[in-house]
Write a protein that holds these residues in place. Structure first.
Motif, PDB file in Angstrom:
ATOM      1  N   PRO A 185      41.346  10.014 -42.863  1.00  0.00           N
ATOM      2  CA  PRO A 185      42.765   9.667 -42.676  1.00  0.00           C
ATOM      3  C   PRO A 185      43.218   8.614 -43.683  1.00  0.00           C
ATOM      4  O   PRO A 185      42.535   7.608 -43.897  1.00  0.00           O
ATOM      5  N   LEU A 186      44.375   8.852 -44.289  1.00  0.00           N
ATOM      6  CA  LEU A 186      44.906   7.950 -45.308  1.00  0.00           C
ATOM      7  C   LEU A 186      46.370   7.643 -45.026  1.00  0.00           C
ATOM      8  O   LEU A 186      47.104   8.481 -44.499  1.00  0.00           O
ATOM      9  N   ILE A 187      46.758   6.440 -45.409  1.00  0.00           N
ATOM     10  CA  ILE A 187      48.166   6.075 -45.432  1.00  0.00           C
ATOM     11  C   ILE A 187      48.486   5.608 -46.845  1.00  0.00           C
ATOM     12  O   ILE A 187      47.929   4.613 -47.320  1.00  0.00           O
ATOM     13  N   PHE A 188      49.342   6.341 -47.538  1.00  0.00           N
ATOM     14  CA  PHE A 188      49.776   5.948 -48.872  1.00  0.00           C
ATOM     15  C   PHE A 188      50.986   5.032 -48.728  1.00  0.00           C
ATOM     16  O   PHE A 188      52.012   5.436 -48.163  1.00  0.00           O
ATOM     17  N   VAL A 189      50.855   3.825 -49.233  1.00  0.00           N
ATOM     18  CA  VAL A 189      51.916   2.828 -49.133  1.00  0.00           C
ATOM     19  C   VAL A 189      52.531   2.653 -50.518  1.00  0.00           C
ATOM     20  O   VAL A 189      51.890   2.118 -51.424  1.00  0.00           O
ATOM     21  N   GLY A 190      53.752   3.140 -50.705  1.00  0.00           N
ATOM     22  CA  GLY A 190      54.388   3.120 -52.013  1.00  0.00           C
ATOM     23  C   GLY A 190      55.394   1.996 -52.176  1.00  0.00           C
ATOM     24  O   GLY A 190      56.054   1.583 -51.221  1.00  0.00           O
ATOM     25  N   ALA A 191      55.505   1.483 -53.390  1.00  0.00           N
ATOM     26  CA  ALA A 191      56.474   0.441 -53.725  1.00  0.00           C
ATOM     27  C   ALA A 191      56.524   0.318 -55.256  1.00  0.00           C
ATOM     28  O   ALA A 191      55.563   0.682 -55.939  1.00  0.00           O
ATOM     29  N   PRO A 192      57.601  -0.168 -55.823  1.00  0.00           N
ATOM     30  CA  PRO A 192      58.893  -0.381 -55.163  1.00  0.00           C
ATOM     31  C   PRO A 192      59.613   0.942 -54.938  1.00  0.00           C
ATOM     32  O   PRO A 192      59.414   1.895 -55.688  1.00  0.00           O
ATOM     33  N   HIS A 193      60.451   0.966 -53.930  1.00  0.00           N
ATOM     34  CA  HIS A 193      61.178   2.199 -53.585  1.00  0.00           C
ATOM     35  C   HIS A 193      62.459   2.232 -54.421  1.00  0.00           C
ATOM     36  O   HIS A 193      63.559   1.993 -53.920  1.00  0.00           O
ATOM     37  N   SER A 194      62.325   2.555 -55.697  1.00  0.00           N
ATOM     38  CA  SER A 194      63.426   2.389 -56.642  1.00  0.00           C
ATOM     39  C   SER A 194      64.058   3.697 -57.092  1.00  0.00           C
ATOM     40  O   SER A 194      64.900   3.680 -57.985  1.00  0.00           O
ATOM     41  N   ASN A 195      63.683   4.826 -56.494  1.00  0.00           N
ATOM     42  CA  ASN A 195      64.269   6.093 -56.933  1.00  0.00           C
ATOM     43  C   ASN A 195      64.458   7.054 -55.764  1.00  0.00           C
ATOM     44  O   ASN A 195      64.158   8.247 -55.870  1.00  0.00           O
ATOM     45  N   GLN A 196      64.920   6.546 -54.674  1.00  0.00           N
ATOM     46  CA  GLN A 196      65.279   7.280 -53.460  1.00  0.00           C
ATOM     47  C   GLN A 196      64.345   8.455 -53.176  1.00  0.00           C
ATOM     48  O   GLN A 196      63.162   8.272 -52.925  1.00  0.00           O
ATOM     49  N   PHE A 197      64.841   9.700 -53.245  1.00  0.00           N
ATOM     50  CA  PHE A 197      64.047  10.847 -52.824  1.00  0.00           C
ATOM     51  C   PHE A 197      63.030  11.289 -53.877  1.00  0.00           C
ATOM     52  O   PHE A 197      62.139  12.084 -53.568  1.00  0.00           O
ATOM     53  N   LEU A 198      63.128  10.796 -55.103  1.00  0.00           N
ATOM     54  CA  LEU A 198      62.149  11.176 -56.127  1.00  0.00           C
ATOM     55  C   LEU A 198      60.830  10.436 -55.964  1.00  0.00           C
ATOM     56  O   LEU A 198      59.781  10.934 -56.365  1.00  0.00           O
ATOM     57  N   ASP A 199      60.860   9.244 -55.396  1.00  0.00           N
ATOM     58  CA  ASP A 199      59.620   8.479 -55.209  1.00  0.00           C
ATOM     59  C   ASP A 199      58.589   9.248 -54.380  1.00  0.00           C
ATOM     60  O   ASP A 199      57.443   9.418 -54.818  1.00  0.00           O
ATOM     61  N   PRO A 200      58.930   9.705 -53.175  1.00  0.00           N
ATOM     62  CA  PRO A 200      57.936  10.465 -52.402  1.00  0.00           C
ATOM     63  C   PRO A 200      57.533  11.767 -53.073  1.00  0.00           C
ATOM     64  O   PRO A 200      56.394  12.215 -52.920  1.00  0.00           O
ATOM     65  N   LEU A 201      58.439  12.378 -53.826  1.00  0.00           N
ATOM     66  CA  LEU A 201      58.092  13.616 -54.518  1.00  0.00           C
ATOM     67  C   LEU A 201      57.006  13.386 -55.560  1.00  0.00           C
ATOM     68  O   LEU A 201      56.011  14.114 -55.617  1.00  0.00           O
ATOM     69  N   LEU A 202      57.192  12.373 -56.388  1.00  0.00           N
ATOM     70  CA  LEU A 202      56.201  12.099 -57.429  1.00  0.00           C
ATOM     71  C   LEU A 202      54.855  11.737 -56.822  1.00  0.00           C
ATOM     72  O   LEU A 202      53.806  12.182 -57.292  1.00  0.00           O
TER      73      LEU A 202
END
Length: 744
Positions: free
Chosen positions: A38-55
């Motif tokens: 089990p993994l939790i990916f913690v992303g930051a900074p959230h600077s590109n709205q819906f493209l961040d989770p896509l990339l």
């Protein structure tokens, strides 16, 4: 829940879209992603709205073929287009109280004796509030929010904590704002009512996904923003990890910090780096504290959130403001050695290291002077109309300069002619996407208290609008082509096949036009320094800015901030659209179509050291060591093959010489590079071109036979400790002692 085929089809579609929108996407540190568990990916900074989770999702799938389910605002899922694609990606909906906020009746102000007591003027607290709901004040006081614990009457209620925290700053600002409004006849502030939302169902869903060994993705800052630093992290990610392990001891959750760095994120054909940090284990003692509940639970959540924040600091660039970020990028360009080509991942890593060093040493007079000089240098090259990487080539103009200018003008005409049909056909889409996305950015900025210019939504809306307009536009062109075919009295078969052929051909034609146009823009950008060089009287300005660059490069190199001399490694292998040029560079734009320009520049005009004939158009009639492009690096620029084991410290043999005169281009970096690249016949001693003698301990030795791993400084060593190191010790001794301290 979508099937695996649907999910992979959606990923394929988005990979095509992102490859068109971005000029280059470079992963870094992907080997840190565990392939199971089990993994939790913690992303930051959230600077590109819906493209961040896509990339993030695309890079994780490409490296490990694991599916990532992102937590997405329920309000976003209610939008037709966004909700459709989010459901295809199996997103987990999260309800947010701020998304369901409603205007309250009347005005509110704080009791002069108790900051937790809210008084109302014409309010209806009894009907609008219940305990656990929240009250939110307007943007003029940073949209301060507080939880309601007791509704006393229609004009009195009590909140759990002061607005803005226990520091009292928020309370002071609210009182000042109310006092200022009182002078204009306003007795209080408008407010909004935020409902209480029970997130237990969402948490149970996340716990189940983690129990099944799945991957969860989250951006703990909350909403997207365009600031240069991170926003405060929400506690949800900490509760997810600790709660999953508290509910089932067999679940071993790992946290993977992910940093997303963009180069002009809101622009079409920009660049991005997705960096994965070392996976973090959840401490067992914090899980036990979480199980106890109450204050212990809150303490465990806060401590683990601090650990996550520390992990994010290793993969993000956090500048206090935009000016500082621009300064760091300018210094990084000056620091790059002539013999190196930096990949995007390496650029991000060097920016991060310089930012850490600058943040710690910024008050020192020497650093402040360097800052002033770098800003002055930036103004000079901006006034000349050239870029930093073009400065070393800025030599006295000759007939070859004029020949190169004419040749590139002809090439620009060719590329423009090839790209023009696609530009015309796609012009309406580009114009509409630009206009509507800017309007959406203004709306997002007006509704947010954390955005600076609303640029974080521009790229998302450009893509969404283009996806909506493109099919309509292609259908229109197909109808027009069919009408033309009918009026031309073509055969029945031609009339039938015309719309289908047009719809099939347009995407390929537009992509080719994109590549031709991209090559043309590269040629266009290269014309300015050639034109400036031909203007009479510019030679003095070129000489001034070149001398200033050499001096600044030497000053940057002389700082005793221990950073790698060779750039840190990065991920990414050159493919068919990312070729390696004859000088060892990876084509950043991934464009084979610029090859004619590169080849003729090198072979005919001698624009680089790799030219077989001719000479530099800037450098006169004889080839020189100062090539216009970086020399071929020793090793590949792949992830684990960077020359990462050297570090630049303060070379004491250069110290005295640098105080008395500015070293020329034949000194400093050129010495380091030549000592690396050229075999020496006297290993015990070496001499720099500046006349300074280096003993055996300071000289750079060529590698003989197999490569031997040298000492390198651990990333765990803080900048403060590096700055306090004894300058008289050798680098090897300092490195060994600092690494031992870090491992304790």
């Amino acid at each position: 829940m979508p099937s695996a085929i649907t999910y992979e089809a959606a990923l394929l579609f988005w990979r095509i879209v992102t490859q068109i929108f971005f000029r280059e996407i470079r992963p870094r540190g992907a080997f840190n992603i565990p392939h199971k568990g089990p993994l939790i990916f913690v992303g930051a900074p959230h600077s590109n709205q819906f493209l961040d989770p896509l990339l993030l999702t695309l890079e994780v799938y490409r490296e490990t073929h694991r599916h990532v389910q992102f937590l997405t605002a329920a309000k976003s899922l209610q939008r037709k287009a966004v909700g459709f694609f989010a459901r295809l990606m199996d997103s987990i909906p999260v309800s947010r109280a701020s998304d369901e906020a409603k205007p309250g009746t009347g005005l509110v102000y704080l009791s002069p004796d108790d900051p937790c007591l809210v008084l109302g003027e014409g309010t209806k607290f009894k009907t609008e509030f219940t305990p656990k709901m929240q009250i939110m004040l307007p943007k003029s006081v940073n949209s301060a929010v507080a939880e309601v614990i007791e509704v006393i009457s229609d004009t009195e209620l009590r909140v759990k904590k002061e607005f803005g925290g226990d520091s009292g700053k928020g309370t002071t600002r609210i009182r000042e704002t109310i006092a200022a409004g009182g002078e204009n006849g306003n007795k209080g502030l408008a407010f909004k009512v935020l409902p209480f939302i029970n997130q237990q169902e969402m948490y149970r869903g996340v716990y189940q996904k983690l129990k099944e060994g799945g991957c969860i993705g989250i951006f703990p800052e909350g909403g997207s923003h365009d600031r240069t630093d991170l926003l405060p992290l929400k506690a949800g990610v900490s509760i997810m990890a600790l709660g999953a392990m508290a509910n089932d001891p067999t679940v071993q959750v790992k946290i993977v910090p992910v940093g997303l760095s963009y180069f002009h994120a809101h622009r079409f054909r920009s660049r991005a780096v997705v960096e994965f940090g070392t996976a973090l284990d959840v401490p067992a003692e914090l899980v036990e504290m979480f199980k106890e509940g109450g204050n212990k639970k809150r303490e465990a959540v806060a401590k683990f959130l601090d650990l996550i924040y520390d992990g994010l600091k290793t993969v993000t660039i956090r500048a206090p403001d935009y000016d500082t970020l621009m300064l760091i990028q300018a210094v990084r360009r000056l620091y790059k050695t002539p013999g190196q080509y930096l990949t995007l991942g390496q650029v991000v890593e060097l920016n991060r290291r310089f930012l850490r060093g600058y943040t710690h040493f910024k008050d020192e007079p020497r650093v402040q002077k360097l800052r002033t000089d770098v800003l002055k240098y930036n103004r000079l090259i901006r006034d000349l109309g050239i870029r930093d990487h073009q400065v070393p080539r800025a030599q006295k103009a000759s007939w070859k300069t004029l020949g190169l200018l004419v040749y590139r003008l002809v090439l620009l005409i060719i590329w423009t002619s090839l790209a023009l049909p696609g530009v015309i056909l796609n012009g309406p889409m580009f114009i509409l996407a630009s206009i509507i996305s800017r309007q959406k950015a203004k709306e997002a900025l007006a509704a947010s208290v954390v955005k600076v210019a609303g640029r974080d939504v521009l790229a998302t809306w450009k893509i969404l609008i283009s996806l909506g307009i493109a099919p309509v536009m292609y259908a229109f062109y197909a109808v027009v082509a069919t009408i033309v075919a009918v009026k031309a009295n073509t055969s029945l078969a031609t009339r039938i096949w015309t719309p289908f052929l047009v719809i099939l051909a347009l995407p390929f034609m537009n992509y080719a036009a994109l590549k031709f146009g991209e090559a043309g823009m590269d040629v266009l950008k290269s014309l300015r320094p050639l034109i400036v060089a031909l203007i009479p009287g510019q030679q003095r300005s070129f000489d001034k800015v070149k001398a200033m660059r050499v001096r600044l490069s030497n000053e940057v190199a002389d700082f005793r901030i221990l950073v790698p001399a060779s750039a840190p490694p990065s991920t990414g292998n050159p493919g068919i659209w990312r070729r390696k040029s004859s000088v060892g560079q990876v084509d950043a734009q991934g464009n084979l179509l610029i090859h004619p320009m590169t080849w003729i520049d090198e072979r005919l005009f001698g624009w680089s050291r790799s030219a077989k004939c001719g000479s530099s158009a800037w450098g006169g009639s004889t080839p020189t060591q100062d090539s216009s492009r970086p020399a071929t690096p020793d090793l590949s620029d792949g992830e684990d093959h960077g020359d990462y084991d050297h570090a630049v410290s303060y070379i004491s043999a250069y110290e005295d010489a640098s105080r008395h005169k500015v070293r020329s281009r034949q000194g400093s970096y050129a010495d380091l590079q030549r000592l690396r690249m050229t075999a020496t016949t006297q290993p015990s001693t070496s001499s720099s071109s500046s006349g300074t003698r280096l003993d055996d301990s300071q000289s750079l030795h060529m590698r003989q036979g197999s490569r031997r791993r040298k000492h390198s400084l651990s990333n765990l060593v803080p900048v403060e400790r590096i700055g306090s190191a004894d300058r008289q010790e050798t680098f090897e001794d300092v490195t060994t002692s600092l690494n031992k301290e870090a491992s304790r």
